[in-house]
Design a protein around this motif. Structure first.
Motif, PDB file in Angstrom:
ATOM      1  N   LEU A  85       0.851  -1.192   0.000  1.00 28.95           N
ATOM      2  CA  LEU A  85       0.000   0.000   0.000  1.00 28.95           C
ATOM      3  C   LEU A  85       0.883   1.237   0.000  1.00 28.95           C
ATOM      4  N   LYS A  86       0.224   2.371  -0.196  1.00 31.25           N
ATOM      5  CA  LYS A  86       0.989   3.612  -0.265  1.00 31.25           C
ATOM      6  C   LYS A  86       0.239   4.692   0.514  1.00 31.25           C
ATOM      7  N   PHE A  87       0.930   5.340   1.445  1.00 28.63           N
ATOM      8  CA  PHE A  87       0.357   6.479   2.161  1.00 28.63           C
ATOM      9  C   PHE A  87       1.237   7.687   1.876  1.00 28.63           C
ATOM     10  N   GLU A  88       0.610   8.745   1.299  1.00 26.07           N
ATOM     11  CA  GLU A  88       1.379   9.876   0.788  1.00 26.07           C
ATOM     12  C   GLU A  88       2.431   9.312  -0.153  1.00 26.07           C
ATOM     13  N   ASP A  89       3.711   9.541   0.044  1.00 30.26           N
ATOM     14  CA  ASP A  89       4.672   8.958  -0.905  1.00 30.26           C
ATOM     15  C   ASP A  89       5.387   7.742  -0.308  1.00 30.26           C
ATOM     16  N   LYS A  90       4.827   7.198   0.792  1.00 26.35           N
ATOM     17  CA  LYS A  90       5.511   6.100   1.480  1.00 26.35           C
ATOM     18  C   LYS A  90       4.828   4.764   1.208  1.00 26.35           C
ATOM     19  N   SER A 118      -9.485  -8.405  -5.320  1.00 27.32           N
ATOM     20  CA  SER A 118      -9.007  -7.138  -5.870  1.00 27.32           C
ATOM     21  C   SER A 118      -8.748  -6.164  -4.735  1.00 27.32           C
ATOM     22  N   CYS A 119      -7.801  -5.277  -4.985  1.00 28.04           N
ATOM     23  CA  CYS A 119      -7.453  -4.264  -3.987  1.00 28.04           C
ATOM     24  C   CYS A 119      -7.133  -2.974  -4.710  1.00 28.04           C
ATOM     25  N   LYS A 120      -7.801  -1.909  -4.369  1.00 27.29           N
ATOM     26  CA  LYS A 120      -7.476  -0.621  -4.991  1.00 27.29           C
ATOM     27  C   LYS A 120      -7.480   0.476  -3.942  1.00 27.29           C
ATOM     28  N   GLN A 121      -6.729   1.493  -4.236  1.00 29.95           N
ATOM     29  CA  GLN A 121      -6.625   2.623  -3.341  1.00 29.95           C
ATOM     30  C   GLN A 121      -7.209   3.840  -4.035  1.00 29.95           C
ATOM     31  N   GLU A 122      -8.163   4.474  -3.402  1.00 29.20           N
ATOM     32  CA  GLU A 122      -8.768   5.686  -3.967  1.00 29.20           C
ATOM     33  C   GLU A 122      -8.770   6.749  -2.893  1.00 29.20           C
ATOM     34  N   THR A 177     -13.515  -1.776   3.463  1.00 33.64           N
ATOM     35  CA  THR A 177     -12.983  -0.440   3.158  1.00 33.64           C
ATOM     36  C   THR A 177     -12.193   0.035   4.383  1.00 33.64           C
ATOM     37  N   TYR A 178     -10.986   0.502   4.136  1.00 33.41           N
ATOM     38  CA  TYR A 178     -10.125   0.943   5.244  1.00 33.41           C
ATOM     39  C   TYR A 178      -9.646   2.366   4.987  1.00 33.41           C
ATOM     40  N   ASP A 179      -9.418   3.094   6.070  1.00 31.08           N
ATOM     41  CA  ASP A 179      -8.759   4.400   5.973  1.00 31.08           C
ATOM     42  C   ASP A 179      -7.253   4.144   5.892  1.00 31.08           C
ATOM     43  N   ILE A 180      -6.618   4.676   4.853  1.00 31.25           N
ATOM     44  CA  ILE A 180      -5.199   4.352   4.635  1.00 31.25           C
ATOM     45  C   ILE A 180      -4.309   4.860   5.770  1.00 31.25           C
ATOM     46  N   LYS A 181      -4.648   6.021   6.333  1.00 32.00           N
ATOM     47  CA  LYS A 181      -3.816   6.547   7.428  1.00 32.00           C
ATOM     48  C   LYS A 181      -3.939   5.650   8.675  1.00 32.00           C
ATOM     49  N   TRP A 182      -5.145   5.111   8.870  1.00 31.84           N
ATOM     50  CA  TRP A 182      -5.364   4.204  10.018  1.00 31.84           C
ATOM     51  C   TRP A 182      -4.428   2.998   9.894  1.00 31.84           C
TER      52      TRP A 182
END
Ligand SMILES: [Fe+2]
Ligand SMILES: [Zn+2]
Length: 377
Positions: free
Chosen positions: A24-29, A72-76, A91-96
């Motif tokens: 996964l990717k959070f901001e540029d990490k 399937s897995c996607k980030q929006e 559905t998950y919050d990416i920052k969490w």
């Protein structure tokens, strides 16, 4: 390991190369998350009851989750959307997810290991009016987390007023010595050396309790003006352990490994607890507790006994160094909070009446309050 690649249609889709994890990717990490954990941590209403902050699962569902695959897995935007092989959607919050997997939201308050004069000068003195407010409670808690000491001033010298201050921070811990508050200086009916007027070697309290209190609070209510001595002495045990580690890493390691038994006996009570002198977090390597009381050790020989004695003697020898000591007279009006998993306390011998009160606070209640105040995770 079997490689599975699921090629998805838009640029927002991520490739899944391994059954075990998803990237996964959070901001540029970029970071990697275990797939079983992801399903196990689904926060949809079928998997999690947010009204009581509790997972909803069964033994069968848990075992099934171990084998489930991602379809399937996607980030929006800020969300991760997962479709599972059994048809479930999450559905998950990416920052969490990022905060949990990178420990990003852990305490930023790094303990400052103190020499004696620092213990006396660095912790802020917080007036009672301030500690009645949330901001003041945060300051008191921060001081305890950083220095192992918290100081509140202008408190009426009564047991009731002291208890009210303490309850601003956490509820008292019930022990043999009191269901909430205890007093020392009258005829209390316990046989501990704390109730005598002999000098007390610095120590942590309750090494013989499996639920050793995290915080100890002292408030001197009355002191005989003709009395002598009775200075309180404090040493930062984390500093002692740091010095030991610098001077002899093997001695330090021995005291984190070799377990010793402590005990307390009085008519109708016989407590015992076994553990190492220095407790270290196995993940971070940080020291989180020191169990140190020369007097409360039981006669049971520890394993690796010679190594233990040599290492313990080095630890005790460090305590002969004057620059580690903060000495002061406890005075009516000033309530002192100390981290009993870190600070050692003792006192010089004295004459005259010396009447003080205090209580303990458990690790669970202390840390709960620190979390509610937003200071630890
Ligand atoms: Fe004590
Ligand atoms: Zn779910």
């Amino acid at each position: 390991m079997v490689l599975v690649s699921v090629i998805l249609l838009t640029k927002y889709y991520y490739l899944i190369f391994f059954k075990m994890s998803v990237e996964l990717k959070f901001e540029d990490k970029k970071f990697s998350v275990n797939i079983v954990w992801l399903r196990d941590s689904c926060r949809c209403p079928k998997c999690y009851n947010s009204s009581c902050s509790s997972r909803i699962t069964t033994i069968d569902q848990f075992i099934t989750n171990i084998k489930i695959q991602i379809s399937s897995c996607k980030q929006e935007n800020n969300s991760v959307l997962v479709e599972w092989s059994d048809g479930h959607s999450s559905t998950y919050d990416i920052k969490w997810i990022y905060d949990i997997w990178t420990s990003n939201n852990q305490s930023k308050i790094i303990p400052h290991h103190c020499f004696g004069k620092e213990l006396g000068s660095l912790p802020p003195r917080l007036p009672i009016d301030c500690v009645n407010q949330k901001k003041g409670q945060q300051e008191l808690m921060k001081s305890l987390l950083k220095y192992g000491v918290g100081i509140v001033t202008n408190v009426e010298p009564t047991v009731e007023a002291t208890e009210n201050v303490i309850r601003c921070l956490a509820i008292p811990q019930s022990t043999l010595f009191g269901t909430a508050m205890w007093t020392v200086g009258n005829k209390e009916g316990h046989v501990d050396t704390a109730y005598l007027n002999v000098p007390l070697v610095v120590h942590t309290d309750s090494t013989y309790f499996c639920e050793s209190p995290k915080v100890q609070i002292f408030h001197m209510l009355e002191r005989d003006s003709n009395g002598t001595g009775g200075e309180s002495t404090y040493v930062d045990g984390f500093k002692v352990a740091e010095i030991l580690k610098q001077e002899n890493p093997t001695h330090f390691k021995n005291l984190t490994e070799i377990e010793i038994e402590s005990e307390y006996i009085e008519p109708g009570a016989h407590y015992k607890c076994t553990g190492p002198v220095i407790k270290v977090n196995k993940t971070t390597g940080e020291i989180y507790q020191i169990r140190f009381s020369i007097n409360d050790r039981s006669p049971k020989p520890p394993t690796r006994i010679q190594e233990f004695y040599e290492s313990y003697a080095h630890f005790v020898e460090i305590l002969k160094r004057e620059d580690l000591y903060w000495k002061q007279l406890l005075v009516p009006g000033t309530v002192l909070f100390v981290n009993n998993w870190r600070l050692f306390h003792g006192r010089t011998k004295f004459t005259g009446r010396r009447f003080f009160c205090g209580c303990y606070v458990s690790e669970s209640d202390f840390s709960s309050r620190a979390r509610v105040l937003g200071l630890i995770s």
